[in-house]
Design an enzyme around this catalytic site. Structure first.
Site, PDB file in Angstrom:
ATOM      1  N   LYS A 126       1.449  -8.096  -2.567  1.00 51.27           N
ATOM      2  CA  LYS A 126       2.224  -7.579  -1.424  1.00 51.27           C
ATOM      3  C   LYS A 126       3.694  -7.735  -1.796  1.00 51.27           C
ATOM      4  O   LYS A 126       4.226  -8.840  -1.828  1.00 51.27           O
ATOM      5  CB  LYS A 126       1.885  -8.355  -0.152  1.00 51.27           C
ATOM      6  CG  LYS A 126       2.571  -7.782   1.065  1.00 51.27           C
ATOM      7  CD  LYS A 126       1.989  -8.361   2.343  1.00 51.27           C
ATOM      8  CE  LYS A 126       2.544  -7.671   3.565  1.00 51.27           C
ATOM      9  NZ  LYS A 126       3.986  -7.819   3.720  1.00 51.27           N
ATOM     10  N   LYS A 306      -7.536  -3.719   0.209  1.00 47.25           N
ATOM     11  CA  LYS A 306      -7.780  -2.388   0.783  1.00 47.25           C
ATOM     12  C   LYS A 306      -9.185  -1.926   0.404  1.00 47.25           C
ATOM     13  O   LYS A 306      -9.567  -2.052  -0.772  1.00 47.25           O
ATOM     14  CB  LYS A 306      -6.785  -1.373   0.213  1.00 47.25           C
ATOM     15  CG  LYS A 306      -5.345  -1.714   0.481  1.00 47.25           C
ATOM     16  CD  LYS A 306      -4.394  -0.749  -0.199  1.00 47.25           C
ATOM     17  CE  LYS A 306      -2.972  -1.163   0.079  1.00 47.25           C
ATOM     18  NZ  LYS A 306      -2.002  -0.382  -0.675  1.00 47.25           N
TER      19      LYS A 306
HETATM   20  S1  IVH Z   1      -0.281  -0.833   2.238  1.00 40.73           S
HETATM   21  C1  IVH Z   1      -1.561   1.175   6.145  1.00 40.73           C
HETATM   22  N1  IVH Z   1       0.257  -2.151   0.057  1.00 40.73           N
HETATM   23  O1  IVH Z   1       3.602  -4.516   3.738  1.00 40.73           O
HETATM   24  C2  IVH Z   1      -1.063   0.139   5.241  1.00 40.73           C
HETATM   25  N2  IVH Z   1       1.737  -2.408   1.904  1.00 40.73           N
HETATM   26  O2  IVH Z   1       2.758  -5.057   6.714  1.00 40.73           O
HETATM   27  C3  IVH Z   1       0.065   0.579   4.412  1.00 40.73           C
HETATM   28  N3  IVH Z   1       3.643  -3.859   1.459  1.00 40.73           N
HETATM   29  O3  IVH Z   1       5.109  -1.993   5.612  1.00 40.73           O
HETATM   30  C4  IVH Z   1       0.668  -0.496   3.629  1.00 40.73           C
HETATM   31  N4  IVH Z   1       3.148  -4.334  -0.625  1.00 40.73           N
HETATM   32  O4  IVH Z   1       6.135  -2.534   3.380  1.00 40.73           O
HETATM   33  C5  IVH Z   1       0.631  -1.893   1.310  1.00 40.73           C
HETATM   34  N5  IVH Z   1       0.632  -3.225  -1.969  1.00 40.73           N
HETATM   35  C6  IVH Z   1       1.015  -2.956  -0.716  1.00 40.73           C
HETATM   36  C7  IVH Z   1       2.180  -3.511  -0.152  1.00 40.73           C
HETATM   37  C8  IVH Z   1       2.498  -3.220   1.180  1.00 40.73           C
HETATM   38  C9  IVH Z   1       4.014  -4.521   0.359  1.00 40.73           C
HETATM   39  C10 IVH Z   1       4.376  -3.901   2.752  1.00 40.73           C
HETATM   40  C11 IVH Z   1       4.747  -2.546   3.297  1.00 40.73           C
HETATM   41  C12 IVH Z   1       4.199  -2.502   4.700  1.00 40.73           C
HETATM   42  C13 IVH Z   1       3.897  -3.926   4.969  1.00 40.73           C
HETATM   43  C14 IVH Z   1       2.690  -4.013   5.870  1.00 40.73           C
END
Ligand code: IVH
Length: 692
Positions: A126, A306
């Site tokens: 993340k 995911k």
């Molecule tokens: S997926 C529907 N993958 O985390 C989900 N988010 O709280 C879409 N983020 O606003 C997000 N790394 O800024 C996803 N590998 C990653 C991520 C990620 C950082 C952040 C992103 C998002 C927040 C979600």
């Protein structure tokens, strides 16, 4: 020998610009994504200059994917808004291994899978940066946006273009063997600043006596949200792509496959990402990444899991603003030990006296921490925290750092217990606890300058009147020189203090005008924002909205809350309890507040509450009952889908039931429905209505 630019024909120039766009892009990828430069810096610069020179001679031949866009473009006054065709959602948080098991179990149950059935999950770092959306039309970058509120973001196209890792044109198309590029695709990911670039930026900022950034995330945000994209171009920003919004094709079956394609299109995709087959593997990934965290050149704050299969993602759908198919597993808060230098008292908008700890500055997970909250009087006593003590502090994400405990074994005779004040340090009024509450309040209310200032800050804040240009510092200054003592004075600022403001240090005609315009713009405001802006105790945005929804107009609300039976009227609203109701009624009984409101409503137009339009569906406001076993989806899945389309799902049949969805082996509910003449849908018919 290469021809001079002045000798090129129109056609030659066109061909060379195409060649240069592709070549420079290839070099950018090698340099920025793969860390493997293909040519010297001098050769790279020569190609870029050649490109610029040709464009200068034939401006009409400038390509949309021209490398010259990488250098930034003219300054704009404000960011335009971009609506996301697919909302940019947030993720739910979990913190324990058990919660990872629970996440997987819940998904399996929802999908009707057995406990031991396989379920592939992609585990990703993340990234601690800012999310972006980049829309490509026919393979060319069309627009770029921030997340904003999830539905609408800010147009940062010019700024994104300056990030060399972002392809202006998706690589690979035409040949049968290449991956096809959809007509429209919204590629999403995270913009961040590497730790190395962050330290370098701060070093140069320091030399230039300019703003020092607290952490790489702030530096990335400050660099990306620049109205002058030339500044963005000077800052070194990086990105990883990891998600998809709108996609006109449905060429991908899995998320993992999508990520591999992103790489082929020229996007940086995080190299740590792993496809996991079991929950054990997910947890192993989390543990390995925690170990590796400090050696990575970018900040991460956890792992995102995911569901890999995109069809399953679609079936799982969303709850509120987060997907059911993904979750963030956060790293535990980071801790450090430092010395507590002093305890200060801050007086908030409601008069609450909050103790704040001044600490010997310390680096906690890459962020320098100088202050921490101590919450309240009881907490200091319970934890026996003394000035001069060594204390354990912790910080998690953007939350204000906290003091976990003091270390009495390291205490010296110089440490002294803290005596909580009995009077407000700002206005001198008596400070005391109210009822069961652990918080000590200043009883000065409207005579307390601290409360007045905080109330003003709240009044202009983002969720209230949202007056840009009136930050905390300006409010404090204007208050201290006596220009604004309460919210109403804001609306007389232009009339009474224009000249003085223009002559003030840091201000001029333009900035003053901008501020007055912002104040004027804010004088038409929705009922919910206005109620929230008043700063009534316990009335946050959700309560304000609830009140607005129930009373619809300001006149109706203002009359109702001053009636004798106001408490009864308020507590009849689901979600408003007696304590909240008390605070609301007290607020409107206060003569000072009434006087202020009379004045404010002369200056402000409070707009009636308008309920957001829900899209009409065959199930809007209909009551459904499920009976029997469904074949293609589980009961929870069917229920969630129907609810997302505006249906209410009940458990027993009555005359109020609109539809009964009958699976196989439906029992007494079906018979009851038939007797009442209720419409009965088969699973197939139900599915068709869902798809309609
Ligand atoms: S997926 C529907 N993958 O985390 C989900 N988010 O709280 C879409 N983020 O606003 C997000 N790394 O800024 C996803 N590998 C990653 C991520 C990620 C950082 C952040 C992103 C998002 C927040 C979600």
């Amino acid at each position: 020998m290469q021809k001079n630019v002045s000798d090129l024909t129109y056609e030659e120039a066109q061909n060379e610009l195409l060649f240069l766009a592709n070549k420079i892009h290839e070099l950018d990828i090698a340099y920025h994504r793969d860390d493997a430069p293909l040519v010297s810096d001098a050769e790279y610069d020569r190609l870029k200059h050649r490109n610029m020179d040709i464009e200068a001679r034939f401006p009409e031949l400038t390509r949309p994917d021209s490398p010259s866009f990488r250098v930034g473009s003219k300054i704009s006054d404000d960011f335009k808004k971009i609506e996301h065709s697919v909302p940019m959602l947030s993720l739910g948080d979990i913190f324990t291994e058990d919660a990872v098991y629970a996440f997987v179990d819940k998904i399996k149950r929802f999908l009707g899978l057995g406990e031991n059935d396989p379920l592939e999950i992609v585990a990703e770092p993340k990234i601690d940066g800012l999310s972006f959306s980049a829309v490509y039309k026919n393979g060319l970058l069309y627009s770029g946006a921030t997340r904003g509120d999830g539905s609408t973001g800010e147009d940062i196209t010019n700024n994104l273009k300056t990030i060399k890792q972002l392809p202006l044109k998706l690589q690979g198309e035409t040949s049968l063997f290449d991956i096809q590029i959809p007509n429209i695709i919204d590629i999403r990911g995270e913009v961040y600043m590497s730790k190395k670039d962050f330290f370098e930026l701060n070093k140069s900022q320091e030399e230039k006596k300019q703003k020092i950034f607290a952490n790489p995330r702030n530096a990335a945000a400050g660099s990306l949200r620049q109205l002058d994209s030339n500044i963005t171009a000077e800052r070194k920003l990086s990105l990883f792509a990891y998600a998809c919004g709108e996609n006109s094709s449905n060429q991908f079956k899995t998320h993992y496959e999508y990520l591999q394609t992103l790489k082929k299109w020229g996007f940086p995709v995080n190299p740590e990402i792993r496809l996991c087959k079991t929950t054990k593997e997910m947890i192993q990934f989390f543990n390995e990444l925690s170990e590796k965290r400090s050696s990575l050149d970018y900040d991460i704050d956890g792992v995102v899991y995911k569901v890999n299969d995109l069809e399953l993602q679609r079936r799982l759908g969303f709850i509120a603003r987060s997907p059911r198919w993904a979750i963030a597993h956060k790293f535990p808060a980071e801790q450090a030990i430092t010395k507590l230098l002093n305890i200060r008292i801050q007086v908030g908008r409601t008069g609450a006296l909050t103790p704040v700890a001044d600490l010997e500055p310390i680096n906690v997970g890459g962020v320098i921490v100088k202050h921490a909250t101590l919450h309240n009087k009881d907490e200091i006593e319970r934890k026996d925290i003394r000035i001069g003590d060594m204390v354990v502090i912790q910080r998690a994400g953007d939350v204000i750092p906290q003091i976990v405990q003091s270390l009495p074994e390291k205490r010296t005779p110089n440490s002294v217990p803290y005596i909580f004040p009995t009077h407000c340090p700002i206005c001198g009024s008596i400070a005391k606890k109210e009822g069961e509450d652990a918080i000590v309040y200043c009883t000065g209310e409207l005579i307390c300058p601290a409360q007045q200032i905080e109330a003003l800050k709240h009044f202009v804040s983002k969720d209230a009147l949202n007056i840009e240009g009136l930050g905390d510092k300006n409010i404090e200054t204007f208050f201290n020189i006596g220009w604004i003592k309460n919210a109403l004075d804001l609306f007389y600022l232009e009339e009474n203090h224009t000249l003085e403001l223009i002559c003030k240090d840091g201000w001029g005609t333009k900035s003053a005008e901008k501020l007055f315009d912002a104040i004027k713009n804010a004088s038409k405001i929705s009922l919910e924002r206005f109620i929230y802006a008043l700063g009534i105790r316990e009335t946050g945005t959700a309560t304000a909205r609830l009140l607005a929804k129930n009373f619809v107009s300001w006149e109706h609300f203002y009359t109702s809350v001053r009636q004798e039976n106001a408490l009864d009227i308020l507590t009849q609203i689901e979600g408003i309890g007696p304590v909240m109701a008390d605070f609301i009624v007290d607020f409107f009984q206060e003569p000072h507040n009434q006087q202020l409101l009379e004045g404010l409503t002369q200056k402000i137009t409070v707009l009636d509450f308008v309920a957001p339009q829900q899209k009409e569906t065959p199930f809007s406001n209909k009551t459904l009952i499920f009976t029997g076993t469904l074949e293609t989806m589980t009961r929870s899945e069917a229920k969630a889908k129907a609810q997302s389309m505006g249906a209410k799902v009940a458990s027993s049949v009555s005359s109020k039931t609109d539809f009964v969805i009958a699976g196989t082996a439906a029992g007494s509910k079906l018979t009851a429905a038939e007797k009442l003449g209720i419409t009965i849908l088969s699973e197939k018919e139900f599915q068709q209505m869902l798809d309609a």
